[in-house]
Design a protein around this motif. Structure first.
Motif, PDB file in Angstrom:
ATOM      1  N   SER A 246       0.822  -1.215   0.000  1.00  0.00           N
ATOM      2  CA  SER A 246       0.000   0.000   0.000  1.00  0.00           C
ATOM      3  C   SER A 246       0.855   1.263   0.000  1.00  0.00           C
ATOM      4  O   SER A 246       1.927   1.314   0.602  1.00  0.00           O
ATOM      5  CB  SER A 246      -0.930   0.020   1.211  1.00  0.00           C
ATOM      6  OG  SER A 246      -0.193   0.238   2.402  1.00  0.00           O
ATOM      7  N   ALA A 247       0.336   2.287  -0.661  1.00  0.00           N
ATOM      8  CA  ALA A 247       1.020   3.581  -0.703  1.00  0.00           C
ATOM      9  C   ALA A 247       1.157   4.170   0.699  1.00  0.00           C
ATOM     10  O   ALA A 247       2.183   4.771   1.031  1.00  0.00           O
ATOM     11  CB  ALA A 247       0.258   4.538  -1.617  1.00  0.00           C
ATOM     12  N   HIS A 248       0.151   3.972   1.542  1.00  0.00           N
ATOM     13  CA  HIS A 248       0.183   4.502   2.908  1.00  0.00           C
ATOM     14  C   HIS A 248       1.342   3.889   3.703  1.00  0.00           C
ATOM     15  O   HIS A 248       2.094   4.612   4.374  1.00  0.00           O
ATOM     16  CB  HIS A 248      -1.154   4.222   3.597  1.00  0.00           C
ATOM     17  CG  HIS A 248      -1.162   4.572   5.054  1.00  0.00           C
ATOM     18  ND1 HIS A 248      -1.225   5.879   5.499  1.00  0.00           N
ATOM     19  CD2 HIS A 248      -1.088   3.792   6.158  1.00  0.00           C
ATOM     20  CE1 HIS A 248      -1.192   5.874   6.822  1.00  0.00           C
ATOM     21  NE2 HIS A 248      -1.103   4.629   7.244  1.00  0.00           N
ATOM     22  N   ARG A 249       1.491   2.590   3.645  1.00  0.00           N
ATOM     23  CA  ARG A 249       2.568   1.942   4.403  1.00  0.00           C
ATOM     24  C   ARG A 249       3.935   2.239   3.791  1.00  0.00           C
ATOM     25  O   ARG A 249       4.935   2.339   4.499  1.00  0.00           O
ATOM     26  CB  ARG A 249       2.315   0.442   4.507  1.00  0.00           C
ATOM     27  CG  ARG A 249       1.080   0.172   5.390  1.00  0.00           C
ATOM     28  CD  ARG A 249       0.917  -1.249   5.830  1.00  0.00           C
ATOM     29  NE  ARG A 249       2.079  -1.718   6.565  1.00  0.00           N
ATOM     30  CZ  ARG A 249       2.663  -2.900   6.354  1.00  0.00           C
ATOM     31  NH1 ARG A 249       2.173  -3.744   5.470  1.00  0.00           N
ATOM     32  NH2 ARG A 249       3.720  -3.261   7.049  1.00  0.00           N
ATOM     33  N   ARG A 250       4.007   2.393   2.462  1.00  0.00           N
ATOM     34  CA  ARG A 250       5.275   2.777   1.836  1.00  0.00           C
ATOM     35  C   ARG A 250       5.698   4.168   2.301  1.00  0.00           C
ATOM     36  O   ARG A 250       6.872   4.408   2.566  1.00  0.00           O
ATOM     37  CB  ARG A 250       5.171   2.744   0.311  1.00  0.00           C
ATOM     38  CG  ARG A 250       5.231   1.347  -0.239  1.00  0.00           C
ATOM     39  CD  ARG A 250       5.309   1.352  -1.729  1.00  0.00           C
ATOM     40  NE  ARG A 250       5.306  -0.013  -2.213  1.00  0.00           N
ATOM     41  CZ  ARG A 250       5.925  -0.418  -3.296  1.00  0.00           C
ATOM     42  NH1 ARG A 250       6.578   0.434  -4.042  1.00  0.00           N
ATOM     43  NH2 ARG A 250       5.879  -1.682  -3.654  1.00  0.00           N
ATOM     44  N   GLU A 251       4.740   5.076   2.382  1.00  0.00           N
ATOM     45  CA  GLU A 251       5.050   6.426   2.850  1.00  0.00           C
ATOM     46  C   GLU A 251       5.515   6.395   4.307  1.00  0.00           C
ATOM     47  O   GLU A 251       6.447   7.109   4.686  1.00  0.00           O
ATOM     48  CB  GLU A 251       3.844   7.352   2.680  1.00  0.00           C
ATOM     49  CG  GLU A 251       4.099   8.781   3.096  1.00  0.00           C
ATOM     50  CD  GLU A 251       5.226   9.469   2.335  1.00  0.00           C
ATOM     51  OE1 GLU A 251       5.777  10.443   2.893  1.00  0.00           O
ATOM     52  OE2 GLU A 251       5.572   9.057   1.209  1.00  0.00           O
ATOM     53  N   ALA A 252       4.890   5.557   5.123  1.00  0.00           N
ATOM     54  CA  ALA A 252       5.309   5.430   6.522  1.00  0.00           C
ATOM     55  C   ALA A 252       6.752   4.920   6.603  1.00  0.00           C
ATOM     56  O   ALA A 252       7.539   5.396   7.429  1.00  0.00           O
ATOM     57  CB  ALA A 252       4.358   4.494   7.272  1.00  0.00           C
TER      58      ALA A 252
END
Length: 87
Positions: free
Chosen positions: A59-65
């Protein structure tokens, strides 16, 4: 789990890698390559060096994290006390 990487093993080489599983899913990772003696490699094409591999989440959200965590780590490195550790 705790992984220790000593300053003498660090390099500035970072690789983006992709591996396709036999299921057809492609996984991406970022590798921080570590110093390795030339005596450990049998021929010029041998790239079995040590590395720390971070497999990327989907997910983009977890990659950003994860990216933010790496940026925070860089900030901590820059703000650490001068002249600690070994080169």
């Amino acid at each position: 789990m705790r992984i220790n990487v000593y300053s003498q093993e660090l390099t500035d080489e970072v690789k983006l890698i992709e591996k396709q599983a036999d299921t057809g899913v492609v996984y991406s990772a970022v590798q921080l390559m570590l110093h390795s003696s030339d005596r450990l490699h049998n021929h010029p094409g041998d790239d079995d060096r040590s590395a720390v591999t971070f497999w990327l989440p989907k997910s983009a959200h977890r990659r950003e994290a994860l990216a933010l965590a790496f940026e925070n780590m860089a900030k901590q490195v820059r703000n650490a006390r001068d002249e600690t550790g070994l080169d």
